[in-house]
Design an enzyme around this catalytic site. Structure first.
Site, PDB file in Angstrom:
ATOM      1  N   SER A  29      16.404  46.872  50.069  1.00 56.78           N
ATOM      2  CA  SER A  29      15.027  47.085  49.319  1.00 56.78           C
ATOM      3  C   SER A  29      14.070  47.629  49.957  1.00 56.78           C
ATOM      4  O   SER A  29      14.123  47.691  51.211  1.00 56.78           O
ATOM      5  CB  SER A  29      14.779  45.747  48.990  1.00 56.78           C
ATOM      6  OG  SER A  29      15.572  45.012  48.069  1.00 56.78           O
TER       7      SER A  29
HETATM    8  N1  SAM Z   1      17.968  42.029  50.141  1.00 57.39           N
HETATM    9  C1  SAM Z   1      18.643  42.915  50.354  1.00 57.39           C
HETATM   10  C2  SAM Z   1      18.723  43.666  51.586  1.00 57.39           C
HETATM   11  O1  SAM Z   1      17.635  43.352  52.275  1.00 57.39           O
HETATM   12  O2  SAM Z   1      19.290  44.452  52.199  1.00 57.39           O
HETATM   13  C3  SAM Z   1      19.142  44.008  49.529  1.00 57.39           C
HETATM   14  C4  SAM Z   1      19.810  43.230  48.412  1.00 57.39           C
HETATM   15  S1  SAM Z   1      20.587  44.615  47.168  1.00 57.39           S
HETATM   16  C5  SAM Z   1      19.366  44.945  46.397  1.00 57.39           C
HETATM   17  C6  SAM Z   1      21.361  43.091  46.007  1.00 57.39           C
HETATM   18  C7  SAM Z   1      22.504  42.646  46.630  1.00 57.39           C
HETATM   19  O3  SAM Z   1      22.894  41.560  45.661  1.00 57.39           O
HETATM   20  C8  SAM Z   1      23.728  43.497  46.780  1.00 57.39           C
HETATM   21  O4  SAM Z   1      24.101  43.486  47.992  1.00 57.39           O
HETATM   22  C9  SAM Z   1      24.750  42.993  45.852  1.00 57.39           C
HETATM   23  O5  SAM Z   1      26.131  42.999  46.098  1.00 57.39           O
HETATM   24  C10 SAM Z   1      24.273  41.569  45.589  1.00 57.39           C
HETATM   25  N2  SAM Z   1      24.649  40.842  44.250  1.00 57.39           N
HETATM   26  C11 SAM Z   1      24.850  41.504  43.003  1.00 57.39           C
HETATM   27  N3  SAM Z   1      25.360  40.327  42.303  1.00 57.39           N
HETATM   28  C12 SAM Z   1      25.591  39.224  42.966  1.00 57.39           C
HETATM   29  C13 SAM Z   1      26.188  38.122  42.395  1.00 57.39           C
HETATM   30  N4  SAM Z   1      26.290  37.710  41.241  1.00 57.39           N
HETATM   31  N5  SAM Z   1      26.374  37.047  43.599  1.00 57.39           N
HETATM   32  C14 SAM Z   1      26.024  37.493  44.856  1.00 57.39           C
HETATM   33  N6  SAM Z   1      25.273  38.615  45.391  1.00 57.39           N
HETATM   34  C15 SAM Z   1      25.446  39.439  44.530  1.00 57.39           C
END
Ligand code: SAM
Length: 204
Positions: free
Chosen positions: A52
């Protein structure tokens, strides 16, 4: 980055600003993105996912109102950058990531930086981490179409959940647990990757 992108936009919590100054963001982005690590934008981290924008990480962390004794659940470890920012402030962080390759990379970076109070799980985070509940705070960094009811139910009374919700236009919302119910408030218009597993045809 902190002065021009974060303080200038109104984030004022000194613990959040200190955490954002301490965490080396360039170690959480892929090698070919290092030159952009401190830019004012989200960046690709592989597997169709993103780290993000720095301001959004700071804004969401401030919106949680974290205390130093808090136990926090994060859904969507991604690169592990937000996880590190949380771990700079809170006593214990529980983080869930559905994509195994991202979870493994984030764990390796966070452990190499010496964070010892982070627990990792590779799973669908839609049901949270009930064995470790209740939490003082929960943060989700992928957007469900509607908030999974399991999440606010895992909060302590008075605890805070911050998450993006919706498809297309999304809202960042803050949910505060009050008795057996909760109060919701919209904070910002945002754009996050979708929560995987919720939509038909996507992996569970
Ligand atoms: N906060 C993170 C960072 O600083 O890098 C950014 C995360 S990214 C915007 C969203 C993350 O949520 C992705 O890595 C994705 O694989 C994960 N994600 C999506 N659906 C998910 C689920 N059902 N359970 C756990 N993680 C999930």
């Amino acid at each position: 980055m902190v002065r021009d992108q974060i303080e200038a936009r109104g984030v004022a919590d000194s613990r959040v600003l200190m955490a954002m100054r301490r965490v080396p963001r360039h170690l959480f982005v892929p090698d070919d993105m290092r030159g952009y690590a401190y830019a004012d934008e989200p960046l690709p981290i592989g597997d169709g996912q993103t780290i993000s924008q720095p301001y959004i990480v700071a804004f969401m962390t401030e919106a949680l109102g974290l205390g130093t004794a808090d136990r926090v659940l994060e859904v969507g470890t991604g690169s592990g950058y937000q996880t590190a920012v949380l771990a700079e402030i809170a006593v214990e962080v529980f983080t869930i990531e559905i994509i195994a390759a991202l979870a493994a990379r984030a764990k390796q970076v966070l452990e190499s930086l010496g964070y010892v109070r982070i627990r990792f799980r590779t799973a669908d985070g839609a049901s949270g981490w009930p064995e470790e509940a209740p939490f003082d705070a929960i943060i989700a960094t992928a957007a469900p179409l509607v908030m999974p009811p399991a999440w606010p139910a895992l909060l302590k009374p008075g605890g805070t959940l911050v998450l993006p919700v919706g498809a297309g236009p999304q809202s960042l919302i803050r949910v505060v647990r009050q008795g057996s119910g909760w109060r919701e408030e919209k904070l910002l218009d945002v754009r996050f990757v979708p929560l995987i597993g919720e939509r038909e045809g996507e992996p569970p």
